[in-house]
Design an enzyme around this catalytic site. Structure first.
Site, PDB file in Angstrom:
ATOM      1  N   CYS A  44       0.830  -1.209   0.000  1.00 37.97           N
ATOM      2  CA  CYS A  44       0.000   0.000   0.000  1.00 37.97           C
ATOM      3  C   CYS A  44       0.866   1.262   0.000  1.00 37.97           C
ATOM      4  O   CYS A  44       0.519   2.266  -0.628  1.00 37.97           O
ATOM      5  CB  CYS A  44      -0.927   0.016   1.208  1.00 37.97           C
ATOM      6  SG  CYS A  44      -2.031  -1.412   1.301  1.00 37.97           S
ATOM      7  N   ASP A 135     -20.727  12.605 -14.954  1.00 33.59           N
ATOM      8  CA  ASP A 135     -22.159  12.370 -14.746  1.00 33.59           C
ATOM      9  C   ASP A 135     -22.430  11.561 -13.487  1.00 33.59           C
ATOM     10  O   ASP A 135     -23.566  11.189 -13.208  1.00 33.59           O
ATOM     11  CB  ASP A 135     -22.780  11.675 -15.956  1.00 33.59           C
ATOM     12  CG  ASP A 135     -22.101  10.331 -16.283  1.00 33.59           C
ATOM     13  OD1 ASP A 135     -21.176   9.923 -15.547  1.00 33.59           O
ATOM     14  OD2 ASP A 135     -22.501   9.706 -17.296  1.00 33.59           O
TER      15      ASP A 135
END
Length: 219
Positions: A44, A135
């Site tokens: 990570c 959108d």
């Protein structure tokens, strides 16, 4: 779970940049929300550092970034220092990291990895990546296990493809990169293809079908 084409949930969460309401955060931009299993873990640390280095490239594409794990904001803020040190980064960290300690978002978005658990036996988040359009609809999702770090150059390539195909009647072939030849989509008639893509080429194949049509990148 969120399926392709669904409006992405307008969640509100605490992060390293304060309280974030997802749709407001995106505004008119594209967005990438990506999860990681846990703070202070090796893979990570490489991933979030790589995204930080690529942040200017995402900004050029009008993409806002956001990371998430089941750790606290305090944990995120402490870990950022390690990310910056290991990846030779300086200055402000370029994107927020969301805290999801109760795993509400992880569960609702299908981001839980059942094979990865913390010391208390609670499941951790997988390496998910969601691309959301202006959108607010989900355009792409990718799920990786905890053991496999992601290639964020691929996400840049994907964004280039999504942004191009959203406005041009083309699709992008395997291993396509921005600037490369594209495929004319099958729903375009031969006459329309001649008008839209005057330099397109129809490839001859044994079936005799004329579905393989390539065109230079439509600028």
């Amino acid at each position: 779970m969120v399926n392709l084409g669904d409006v992405f949930p307008n969640f509100s969460a605490e992060s390293t940049q304060g309280t974030i309401k997802f749709h407001d955060y995106l505004g008119d931009s594209w967005g990438i929300l990506f999860s990681h299993p846990a703070d202070y873990t090796p893979v990570c640390t490489t991933e979030l550092g790589r995204v930080a280095k690529l942040a200017p490239e995402f900004t050029k594409r009008n993409v806002k970034l956001m990371a998430l794990s089941c750790d606290s904001v305090a944990s995120h803020n402490g870990w950022i220092k390690d990310i910056q040190a290991y990846n030779n980064l300086s200055g402000d960290f370029p994107y927020p990291i969301v805290a999801d300690e109760n795993r509400d978002l992880a569960v609702s978005l299908g981001m839980v990895d059942p094979d990865e658990k913390d010391a208390a036996g609670m499941p951790l988040t997988c390496r998910a990546a969601f691309v959301v359009g202006p959108d607010k609809k989900l355009k792409l999702s990718i799920l990786y296990p905890a053991t496999t770090g992601r290639n964020f150059d691929e996400l840049l390539r994907v964004v280039d493809s999504l942004q191009l195909t959203a406005v041009k009647k083309v699709a992008t072939p395997a291993d396509w990169k921005d600037g490369g030849h594209c495929m004319v989509i099958p729903s375009i008639s031969s006459d329309e293809a001649k008008t839209l893509f005057p330099e397109h080429k129809v490839h001859t194949v044994p079936s005799g079908k004329s579905y393989l049509r390539t065109t230079p990148h439509p600028k």
